[in-house]
Design an enzyme around this catalytic site. Structure first.
Site, mmCIF file in Angstrom:
data_model
loop_
_atom_site.group_PDB
_atom_site.id
_atom_site.type_symbol
_atom_site.label_atom_id
_atom_site.label_comp_id
_atom_site.label_asym_id
_atom_site.label_seq_id
_atom_site.Cartn_x
_atom_site.Cartn_y
_atom_site.Cartn_z
ATOM 1 N N LYS A 37 40.566 34.371 42.109
ATOM 2 C CA LYS A 37 40.654 35.259 40.957
ATOM 3 C C LYS A 37 39.290 35.738 40.499
ATOM 4 O O LYS A 37 39.184 36.644 39.692
ATOM 5 C CB LYS A 37 41.442 34.609 39.813
ATOM 6 C CG LYS A 37 40.852 33.352 39.226
ATOM 7 C CD LYS A 37 41.657 32.959 37.997
ATOM 8 C CE LYS A 37 42.057 31.511 37.964
ATOM 9 N NZ LYS A 37 40.949 30.551 37.913
ATOM 10 N N LYS A 81 39.313 31.757 50.691
ATOM 11 C CA LYS A 81 40.427 31.593 49.752
ATOM 12 C C LYS A 81 40.619 32.856 48.913
ATOM 13 O O LYS A 81 39.640 33.461 48.487
ATOM 14 C CB LYS A 81 40.075 30.402 48.835
ATOM 15 C CG LYS A 81 41.142 29.998 47.873
ATOM 16 C CD LYS A 81 40.684 28.831 47.011
ATOM 17 C CE LYS A 81 40.120 29.294 45.684
ATOM 18 N NZ LYS A 81 40.088 28.260 44.640
ATOM 19 N N LYS A 138 28.652 26.815 44.285
ATOM 20 C CA LYS A 138 28.543 27.769 43.177
ATOM 21 C C LYS A 138 27.278 27.658 42.344
ATOM 22 O O LYS A 138 26.960 28.559 41.579
ATOM 23 C CB LYS A 138 29.759 27.637 42.248
ATOM 24 C CG LYS A 138 30.970 28.363 42.782
ATOM 25 C CD LYS A 138 32.249 28.141 42.016
ATOM 26 C CE LYS A 138 32.272 28.530 40.562
ATOM 27 N NZ LYS A 138 33.565 28.276 39.918
#
Ligand code: AMP
Ligand code: TRP
Length: 329
Positions: A196, A193, A112
């Site tokens: 959200k 995955k 990230k």
């Protein structure tokens, strides 16, 4: 040693079916078994680009979902991370215990942020704050999805190192992994995955507050695999395997491979998955709407949670400060 369970969810987006099956639902099922603290980790939501108003709203929605899912504030502690200074205080002591070499190895950071000039420093130190969340409560078990395994290992390593260097202050926590649906995958890309952080209306992500129609549509359009046989086979049939895992979790069954034998076609499987997910999420959505009409209750839950959490964590943090050399001899 008191059996203590701690876990947290970051309010960085609207919660998904993955959050529910991998985390929230499990919190509800263990709350009567041990001392439990469940946390809305809003400080962690500051580690990437964020909008202040949205963060506030998401934190509130997440508490509401905790309550709607069945967490009982009379039984467990429900706490917002930023309400309890013990977390950040302990985090600094653990930063002085952790090595950069360890943090450089964190997969989530590598994926990230590493190497990008505008990565926030807090994204790098995030696993240390997570360790502080856990260790502050003398946690024995941490129910989390599979993606958190490496972070939990770090928390264990830091506890052991601190104890070795300064005295036995921390309990070394164990991870309690989910048996089924430990990693719910994206319906449009079953090798990733379900997250959200995906765009809100992403077709592969089921949100806990999606209406039954939206849920059905997303599941019926889920990508499947070449062939037509219904088999539990992560390598060769990731799409179908994901649907089987979701179905097993929603039906409270532990054997997704056995479920596969009941189906002759992908269509029939999808239909049952859609109905099973709707049956699990519909009551949750309705309860959430009732609670949203009662913000005073939600606020009172957070105020009480903050007080109880600080009282639980403060002695451990005080002992850690003393042990590391802060304060008087
Ligand atoms: P996060 O969304 O990263 O804040 O995760 C909160 C909790 O939900 C953690 O315990 C995660 O392991 C779990 N979780 C998140 N996404 C999934 C997923 N797709 N499948 C299973 N568990 C998940
Ligand atoms: N990092 C976790 C996640 O992304 C959330 C989290 C923060 C957490 N602190 C924690 C989970 C402590 C378990 C224990 O899912």
């Amino acid at each position: 040693m008191t059996r203590t369970i701690f876990s947290a969810i970051v309010p960085s987006g609207r919660l998904t079916l993955g959050n529910y099956l991998g985390a929230l639902r499990r919190f509800v099922s263990v709350q009567h078994e041990a001392r439990c603290v469940f946390c809305i980790a809003d400080l962690h939501a500051l580690t990437t680009d964020h909008d202040p108003r949205r963060l506030c709203q998401l934190a509130e929605e997440t508490v509401t979902l905790f309550l709607a899912a069945g967490l009982d504030p009379g039984v467990c502690v429900i706490v917002r991370q930023s309400d309890v200074p013990a977390h950040t205080e302990l985090s600094y002591l653990l930063e002085c215990t952790a090595y950069t070499g360890e943090l450089n190895r964190m997969i989530q950071f590598k994926e990230k942020g590493r190497g990008r000039p505008k990565t926030r420093v807090s994204l790098y130190t995030y696993p240390v704050l997570m360790a502080a969340d856990i260790l502050a409560y003398r946690t024995t078990e941490v129910p989390v999805g599979d993606d958190q395994r490496q972070h939990l290992e770090l928390a264990r390593d830091l506890a052991l190192r601190f104890n070795r260097s300064y005295g036995e202050i921390f309990v070394v926590p164990e991870m309690s992994p989910a048996i089924v649906a430990a990693r719910v995958m994206d319906l449009q890309d079953p090798t990733a995955k379900m997250s959200k952080s995906a765009p809100y209306d992403a077709a592969g992500t089921i949100r806990l507050l999606d209406s039954p129609d939206v849920i059905r549509r997303k599941i019926m359009r889920a990508v499947t695999d070449p062939g037509s046989e219904v088999r539990h086979d992560v390598e060769n049939q990731p799409g179908i395997t994901n649907l089987l895992e979701i179905l097993a979790a929603c039906l409270d069954e532990n054997d997704p491979a056995a479920l596969a034998r009941r189906y002759q076609s992908y269509g029939a499987l999808k239909k049952d998955v859609a109905e099973a997910v709707v049956a699990v999420l519909d009551p949750l959505r309705k309860k959430c709407a009732d609670l949203a009409a009662d913000p005073a209750y939600v606020n009172a839950t957070l105020r009480a949670g903050a007080e109880r959490a600080q009282a639980l964590a403060a002695p451990t943090v005080a002992a850690a400060k003393q042990a590391i050399g802060l304060g008087t001899l």
